[in-house]
Design an enzyme around this catalytic site. Structure first.
Site, PDB file in Angstrom:
ATOM      1  N   HIS A   1     -44.300 -12.432 -14.468  1.00  0.00           N
ATOM      2  CA  HIS A   1     -44.579 -12.536 -13.031  1.00  0.00           C
ATOM      3  C   HIS A   1     -43.382 -13.034 -12.217  1.00  0.00           C
ATOM      4  O   HIS A   1     -43.205 -12.652 -11.068  1.00  0.00           O
ATOM      5  CB  HIS A   1     -45.808 -13.421 -12.775  1.00  0.00           C
ATOM      6  CG  HIS A   1     -45.646 -14.845 -13.204  1.00  0.00           C
ATOM      7  ND1 HIS A   1     -45.809 -15.254 -14.509  1.00  0.00           N
ATOM      8  CD2 HIS A   1     -45.357 -15.962 -12.502  1.00  0.00           C
ATOM      9  CE1 HIS A   1     -45.623 -16.559 -14.588  1.00  0.00           C
ATOM     10  NE2 HIS A   1     -45.341 -17.014 -13.382  1.00  0.00           N
ATOM     11  N   ASP A   2     -42.544 -13.879 -12.803  1.00  0.00           N
ATOM     12  CA  ASP A   2     -41.411 -14.439 -12.055  1.00  0.00           C
ATOM     13  C   ASP A   2     -40.059 -13.927 -12.547  1.00  0.00           C
ATOM     14  O   ASP A   2     -39.036 -14.583 -12.312  1.00  0.00           O
ATOM     15  CB  ASP A   2     -41.434 -15.974 -12.143  1.00  0.00           C
ATOM     16  CG  ASP A   2     -42.359 -16.601 -11.111  1.00  0.00           C
ATOM     17  OD1 ASP A   2     -42.686 -15.936 -10.112  1.00  0.00           O
ATOM     18  OD2 ASP A   2     -42.754 -17.765 -11.313  1.00  0.00           O
TER      19      ASP A   2
ATOM     20  N   LYS B   1     -36.805 -14.008 -10.522  1.00  0.00           N
ATOM     21  CA  LYS B   1     -36.035 -15.237 -10.259  1.00  0.00           C
ATOM     22  C   LYS B   1     -34.637 -15.186 -10.868  1.00  0.00           C
ATOM     23  O   LYS B   1     -33.776 -15.994 -10.499  1.00  0.00           O
ATOM     24  CB  LYS B   1     -36.776 -16.449 -10.830  1.00  0.00           C
ATOM     25  CG  LYS B   1     -37.988 -16.878 -10.014  1.00  0.00           C
ATOM     26  CD  LYS B   1     -38.634 -18.119 -10.627  1.00  0.00           C
ATOM     27  CE  LYS B   1     -39.817 -18.603  -9.798  1.00  0.00           C
ATOM     28  NZ  LYS B   1     -40.465 -19.792 -10.414  1.00  0.00           N
TER      29      LYS B   1
ATOM     30  N   HIS C   1     -37.963 -12.782  -4.816  1.00  0.00           N
ATOM     31  CA  HIS C   1     -38.066 -12.612  -6.276  1.00  0.00           C
ATOM     32  C   HIS C   1     -39.212 -11.667  -6.648  1.00  0.00           C
ATOM     33  O   HIS C   1     -39.170 -11.015  -7.692  1.00  0.00           O
ATOM     34  CB  HIS C   1     -38.217 -13.971  -6.986  1.00  0.00           C
ATOM     35  CG  HIS C   1     -39.610 -14.536  -6.977  1.00  0.00           C
ATOM     36  ND1 HIS C   1     -40.090 -15.304  -5.938  1.00  0.00           N
ATOM     37  CD2 HIS C   1     -40.618 -14.458  -7.886  1.00  0.00           C
ATOM     38  CE1 HIS C   1     -41.341 -15.680  -6.220  1.00  0.00           C
ATOM     39  NE2 HIS C   1     -41.692 -15.179  -7.400  1.00  0.00           N
TER      40      HIS C   1
ATOM     41  N   HIS D   1     -48.024 -13.353  -5.359  1.00  0.00           N
ATOM     42  CA  HIS D   1     -47.925 -14.297  -4.239  1.00  0.00           C
ATOM     43  C   HIS D   1     -48.634 -13.796  -2.980  1.00  0.00           C
ATOM     44  O   HIS D   1     -48.530 -14.415  -1.916  1.00  0.00           O
ATOM     45  CB  HIS D   1     -46.456 -14.603  -3.921  1.00  0.00           C
ATOM     46  CG  HIS D   1     -45.844 -15.607  -4.851  1.00  0.00           C
ATOM     47  ND1 HIS D   1     -46.255 -16.923  -4.914  1.00  0.00           N
ATOM     48  CD2 HIS D   1     -44.861 -15.471  -5.786  1.00  0.00           C
ATOM     49  CE1 HIS D   1     -45.539 -17.564  -5.827  1.00  0.00           C
ATOM     50  NE2 HIS D   1     -44.691 -16.698  -6.373  1.00  0.00           N
TER      51      HIS D   1
ATOM     52  N   ASP E   1     -51.112 -18.867 -12.070  1.00  0.00           N
ATOM     53  CA  ASP E   1     -49.767 -19.382 -11.802  1.00  0.00           C
ATOM     54  C   ASP E   1     -49.816 -20.667 -10.979  1.00  0.00           C
ATOM     55  O   ASP E   1     -49.146 -21.651 -11.296  1.00  0.00           O
ATOM     56  CB  ASP E   1     -48.952 -18.306 -11.076  1.00  0.00           C
ATOM     57  CG  ASP E   1     -47.511 -18.722 -10.839  1.00  0.00           C
ATOM     58  OD1 ASP E   1     -46.935 -19.403 -11.712  1.00  0.00           O
ATOM     59  OD2 ASP E   1     -46.953 -18.359  -9.782  1.00  0.00           O
TER      60      ASP E   1
END
Length: 387
Positions: free
Chosen positions: A246-247, A250, A275, A302, A330
């Site tokens: 998911h990240d 970054k 991101h 998000h 998250d």
């Protein structure tokens, strides 16, 4: 399901007619050809063998050379079991590449020592009564022994396996070797994909000084919530594999922004928000289902139910269910973990926030399922706690 022995033998069955045997072979061959999960292939193999020779139970054993063990993910009446590769009658059969069948496990003298350390010991533990037994090893395309079929208790009036049964189970074993070779290769590829995805997820998190256990916890929470929502096992497994990414976006965010201990400026926050788009663009062109799902999760985790999230500001069910699930997984882990810019929140404070954000930040149904699954989620949090 474990059969009650009195039920199993109260009405003797009959051996199959040739046309019935063909129908079973074709029926299971079609099912096995369409199955990709090793556990399901093993169960179908066991079911096929049991049906072909009219036995009470059938187990497909696989040889694990690295651990020097024989194991079965599924066995009629039992969960996963592992035994030393030389243990019991199945161990004898595999070690000696020899098919064996006996009429009565309790009176047989030739294989007495193997039976005492195998079927008879298992009977003592389970209360089951083994009588007739048949074990047939099977091989891969290189001629190497992969494992064995084991059938227990004939359900016809004779109560004994015949030479014809051995012929049929040998046919099933030959087919099992080729099919399981393919399934094991697929399983190995999928396990490798999972490992790569977790490692990539950890790389993304390590950039922001977070531990690799964050992605493991988010994966477990997402999986539990997906099941609670009624998603099928395959979809829940898919999300569990994809959510660690998911990240991943970054990796492209500057350290000065990613690890800033204080509040971000508006400009820095916009940079941080990016991101999600970076992660999506990194993954979206893959033809692999796991990575396509990971792209979607990276893009939408998000977004908010009320449309005030980012990067697109979509709302409600326009946000994919995978994004809605990963969002709460998250946030739950992020709030409960210490970060460079904050202390970890107490559980009660997090749960209060989730109640307040039900229908605002989070899908209300997902919040409700989160609370239903909370005991299992807390167990997962403890299992993958940072050390």
């Amino acid at each position: 399901m474990e059969l009650d022995q009195s039920q199993a033998h109260s009405t003797p069955k009959r051996d199959l007619e040739p046309e019935e045997m063909l129908r079973i072979i074709f029926e299971y061959a079609a099912k096995i050809a369409n199955e990709r999960t090793l556990e399901n292939v093993l169960m179908l193999m066991a079911d096929m063998g049991r049906a072909m020779i009219v036995s009470d139970r059938c187990t497909v054993w696989l040889l694990d050379k690295h651990k020097d063990e024989l194991w079965s993910k599924v066995a009629h009446g039992l969960d996963e079991i592992r035994i030393p590769s030389s243990a019991g009658l199945v161990g004898y059969s595999v070690m000696n590449d020899r098919a064996v069948f006996i009429d009565d496990a309790y009176t047989n003298e030739e294989y007495k020592s193997f039976l005492e350390h195998g079927a008879l010991r298992t009977d003592q533990q389970t209360g089951y009564r083994t009588q007739a037994l048949m074990v047939i090893p099977f091989k891969n395309s290189e001629g190497e022994i992969m494992g064995a079929y084991q059938a227990i208790n004939k359900l016809t009036a004779s109560g004994q396996f015949s030479a014809k049964d051995m012929e049929y189970l040998t046919l099933a074993a030959s087919y099992a070797g080729k099919s399981l070779e393919s399934a094991l290769l697929t399983n190995e590829i999928e396990e490798t994909q999972k490992e790569i995805i977790f490692r990539m997820g950890e790389i993304g998190e390590s950039r922001s000084k977070e531990t690799g256990n964050h992605v493991k916890r988010v994966a477990e929470y997402s999986y539990l919530i997906a099941l609670g929502l009624g998603l099928g096992q395959e979809e829940a497994d898919l999300l569990k594999m994809a959510s660690p990414m998911h990240d991943i976006g970054k990796v492209a965010i500057p350290d000065a922004v990613l690890n800033k201990p204080g509040k971000l400026t508006d400009e820095e926050f916009k940079l941080m928000q990016n991101h999600t788009v970076i992660g999506y663009n990194l993954l979206k062109n893959s033809s692999r289902r796991i990575l396509k799902t990971a792209a979607l999760v990276a893009y939408e985790h998000h977004e908010k139910w009320n449309g005030r999230g980012y990067p697109r500001g979509i709302s409600g069910e326009d946000i994919h269910i995978y994004g809605r699930i990963t969002a709460i997984a998250d946030v739950f882990d992020a709030l409960g973990s210490e970060r460079v810019y904050k202390k970890a929140w107490e559980l009660d404070r997090i749960l209060q926030l989730f109640q307040e954000e039900r229908g605002q930040h989070f899908d209300p149904t997902v919040v409700d399922v989160f609370f239903e699954q909370l005991p299992a989620i807390l167990r997962a949090r403890e299992e993958y706690a940072d050390v």
